[in-house]
Every structure is written in structure tokens, then in C-alpha cells.
Design an enzyme around this catalytic site. Structure first.
Site, PDB file in Angstrom:
ATOM      1  N   ARG A 181      69.735  47.727-105.865  1.00 48.77           N
ATOM      2  CA  ARG A 181      69.633  46.354-106.132  1.00 48.77           C
ATOM      3  C   ARG A 181      70.455  45.668-105.280  1.00 48.77           C
ATOM      4  O   ARG A 181      71.567  45.913-104.917  1.00 48.77           O
ATOM      5  CB  ARG A 181      70.032  46.176-107.723  1.00 48.77           C
ATOM      6  CG  ARG A 181      68.958  46.806-108.662  1.00 48.77           C
ATOM      7  CD  ARG A 181      69.119  46.271-110.005  1.00 48.77           C
ATOM      8  NE  ARG A 181      68.293  46.890-110.918  1.00 48.77           N
ATOM      9  CZ  ARG A 181      67.108  46.925-111.199  1.00 48.77           C
ATOM     10  NH1 ARG A 181      66.400  45.902-110.674  1.00 48.77           N
ATOM     11  NH2 ARG A 181      66.239  47.830-111.789  1.00 48.77           N
TER      12      ARG A 181
ATOM     13  N   GLU B  45      71.416  39.590 -92.270  1.00 49.49           N
ATOM     14  CA  GLU B  45      72.626  39.560 -92.356  1.00 49.49           C
ATOM     15  C   GLU B  45      73.186  41.030 -92.021  1.00 49.49           C
ATOM     16  O   GLU B  45      74.313  41.026 -91.728  1.00 49.49           O
ATOM     17  CB  GLU B  45      72.958  39.090 -93.672  1.00 49.49           C
ATOM     18  CG  GLU B  45      72.575  37.433 -93.833  1.00 49.49           C
ATOM     19  CD  GLU B  45      72.935  37.343 -95.169  1.00 49.49           C
ATOM     20  OE1 GLU B  45      73.303  37.942 -95.973  1.00 49.49           O
ATOM     21  OE2 GLU B  45      72.392  36.107 -95.642  1.00 49.49           O
ATOM     22  N   VAL B  46      72.552  42.144 -92.448  1.00 49.98           N
ATOM     23  CA  VAL B  46      73.163  43.398 -92.495  1.00 49.98           C
ATOM     24  C   VAL B  46      72.232  44.257 -91.307  1.00 49.98           C
ATOM     25  O   VAL B  46      71.231  44.201 -91.521  1.00 49.98           O
ATOM     26  CB  VAL B  46      72.968  43.982 -93.814  1.00 49.98           C
ATOM     27  CG1 VAL B  46      73.670  45.575 -93.746  1.00 49.98           C
ATOM     28  CG2 VAL B  46      73.828  43.137 -94.727  1.00 49.98           C
TER      29      VAL B  46
ATOM     30  N   HIS C   8      66.400  47.665 -93.472  1.00 45.42           N
ATOM     31  CA  HIS C   8      65.906  47.596 -94.855  1.00 45.42           C
ATOM     32  C   HIS C   8      64.807  46.655 -95.167  1.00 45.42           C
ATOM     33  O   HIS C   8      64.689  45.622 -94.504  1.00 45.42           O
ATOM     34  CB  HIS C   8      67.284  47.176 -95.529  1.00 45.42           C
ATOM     35  CG  HIS C   8      67.714  45.744 -95.335  1.00 45.42           C
ATOM     36  ND1 HIS C   8      68.754  45.344 -94.089  1.00 45.42           N
ATOM     37  CD2 HIS C   8      67.535  44.510 -95.787  1.00 45.42           C
ATOM     38  CE1 HIS C   8      69.046  44.326 -93.950  1.00 45.42           C
ATOM     39  NE2 HIS C   8      68.570  43.809 -94.965  1.00 45.42           N
TER      40      HIS C   8
ATOM     41  N   HIS D 278      63.274  44.167 -98.301  1.00 42.86           N
ATOM     42  CA  HIS D 278      63.525  43.796 -99.623  1.00 42.86           C
ATOM     43  C   HIS D 278      62.265  43.714-100.485  1.00 42.86           C
ATOM     44  O   HIS D 278      61.189  43.612 -99.910  1.00 42.86           O
ATOM     45  CB  HIS D 278      63.567  42.230 -99.500  1.00 42.86           C
ATOM     46  CG  HIS D 278      65.039  41.934 -98.711  1.00 42.86           C
ATOM     47  ND1 HIS D 278      66.194  41.132 -99.161  1.00 42.86           N
ATOM     48  CD2 HIS D 278      65.316  41.643 -97.314  1.00 42.86           C
ATOM     49  CE1 HIS D 278      67.021  41.060 -98.428  1.00 42.86           C
ATOM     50  NE2 HIS D 278      66.502  41.379 -96.958  1.00 42.86           N
TER      51      HIS D 278
HETATM   52  P1  5GP Z   1      69.183  40.660 -94.827  1.00 45.96           P
HETATM   53  O1  5GP Z   1      69.506  39.211 -94.817  1.00 45.96           O
HETATM   54  O2  5GP Z   1      70.164  41.353 -93.754  1.00 45.96           O
HETATM   55  O3  5GP Z   1      67.816  40.993 -94.672  1.00 45.96           O
HETATM   56  O4  5GP Z   1      69.634  40.991 -96.124  1.00 45.96           O
HETATM   57  C1  5GP Z   1      70.921  41.569 -96.566  1.00 45.96           C
HETATM   58  C2  5GP Z   1      71.015  41.731 -98.191  1.00 45.96           C
HETATM   59  O5  5GP Z   1      72.167  42.651 -98.335  1.00 45.96           O
HETATM   60  C3  5GP Z   1      71.269  40.477 -98.678  1.00 45.96           C
HETATM   61  O6  5GP Z   1      70.155  39.963 -99.559  1.00 45.96           O
HETATM   62  C4  5GP Z   1      72.606  40.583 -99.460  1.00 45.96           C
HETATM   63  O7  5GP Z   1      72.541  40.003-100.704  1.00 45.96           O
HETATM   64  C5  5GP Z   1      72.712  42.179 -99.581  1.00 45.96           C
HETATM   65  N1  5GP Z   1      73.961  42.801 -99.548  1.00 45.96           N
HETATM   66  C6  5GP Z   1      75.095  42.387 -98.604  1.00 45.96           C
HETATM   67  N2  5GP Z   1      75.925  43.214 -99.022  1.00 45.96           N
HETATM   68  C7  5GP Z   1      75.636  43.887-100.052  1.00 45.96           C
HETATM   69  C8  5GP Z   1      76.434  44.971-100.863  1.00 45.96           C
HETATM   70  O8  5GP Z   1      77.587  45.318-100.621  1.00 45.96           O
HETATM   71  N3  5GP Z   1      75.826  45.591-101.703  1.00 45.96           N
HETATM   72  C9  5GP Z   1      74.440  45.248-102.073  1.00 45.96           C
HETATM   73  N4  5GP Z   1      73.926  45.767-103.355  1.00 45.96           N
HETATM   74  N5  5GP Z   1      73.737  44.182-101.304  1.00 45.96           N
HETATM   75  C10 5GP Z   1      74.229  43.759-100.334  1.00 45.96           C
END
Ligand code: 5GP
Length: 115
Positions: free
Chosen positions: A30, A96-97, A101, A103
Site C-alpha cells: 500500500r 518521485e521514486v 512501479h 500505481h
Molecule cells: P511516483 O511519483 O514515483 O510514481 O510514486 C511514488 C509513490 O511512492 C508515491 O505515491 C509515494 O506516496 C510512495 N512512497 C514513497 N515512499 C514510500 C514509502 O516509504 N512507503 C510506501 N509504502 N510508499 C512510499
């Protein structure tokens, strides 16, 4: 140069996360900051920073992202009403990460694709 993110630690169970599924290719947990009643991240176990880094060698893991998304959507009870699958890439995509991945978002009407 590929650099590990927090997701590698979650995959290795070194830091806590609400993990719903794990196999040899992907891990699902989650989102810590949910944008919908169901907000789950399905990540490749292998560190692939972005969609731009994909090769044919990754196709099994990419297929698994979708089949696990469908399985979890059913478990969450959102499969019939529907849901959204999103993969962000780089800055304009809002990534961001930097660990590939998907969603899985659902549990309410999600509105327009791009706000
Ligand atoms: P992006 O913007 O890279 O597609 O999405 C990264 C997602 O990772 C964000 O929705 C953020 O809330 C989630 N996220 C970042 N750090 C963590 C973490 O330490 N644990 C979990 N469960 N989600 C994280």
C-alpha cells in the site's frame, strides 16, 4: 548508474510496509500517502529506474505487474466498478521514486486522467 531507493528496502523487508503480495518478480504494497481508498504500488523486484530503461529481458516482470494488479483489484473489491493503473516516468511524468512501479488506484470515481 542505478541507485537503490526505499523500495529496495521494502522488497527485502528491511523496512515496514503493508505488503499484499510478493513473488520472484514483483512486490505489491500500500502507498504510504494514498490518493484513493485503494492505492497500491506494484514494483519490480529488480531495480529498473524508469520505463526508459526497459528491455525485452524485463517483459516477464512487466506482464506480472498487470496480472498482480488484476488479482489485487479483485481482492480489494474494486474490479467491477473499475480502477486506474498508472506508471509515471521522469520529471514531466511526476515520478518521485526511481524504481519502476505501477500505481493501482480505485475505490471511488477517479475523475479526469490529467488534472
Ligand atoms: P511516483 O511519483 O514515483 O510514481 O510514486 C511514488 C509513490 O511512492 C508515491 O505515491 C509515494 O506516496 C510512495 N512512497 C514513497 N515512499 C514510500 C514509502 O516509504 N512507503 C510506501 N509504502 N510508499 C512510499
Amino acid at each position: 548508474m542505478t541507485k537503490e531507493t526505499i523500495f529496495s528496502k521494502i522488497i527485502r523487508r528491511e523496512i515496514p510496509a503493508d505488503v499484499l503480495y510478493q513473488d520472484n518478480l514483483v512486490t505489491a504494497f500500500r502507498d504510504i500517502n494514498p490518493k484513493a481508498p485503494s492505492h497500491i504500488l506494484i514494483v519490480t523486484n529488480m531495480l529498473i529506474p524508469t520505463v526508459n530503461d526497459l528491455t525485452a529481458d524485463h517483459e516477464a516482470a512487466l506482464g506480472r505487474l498487470f496480472t498482480v494488479a488484476a488479482k489485487i483489484a479483485q481482492q480489494e473489491g474494486i474490479d467491477e466498478d473499475g480502477y486506474r493503473l498508472i506508471v509515471n516516468c521522469n520529471r514531466h511524468g511526476g515520478q518521485e521514486v526511481y524504481h519502476l512501479h505501477m500505481h493501482l488506484l480505485g475505490g471511488r470515481p477517479l475523475g479526469p486522467l490529467v488534472a
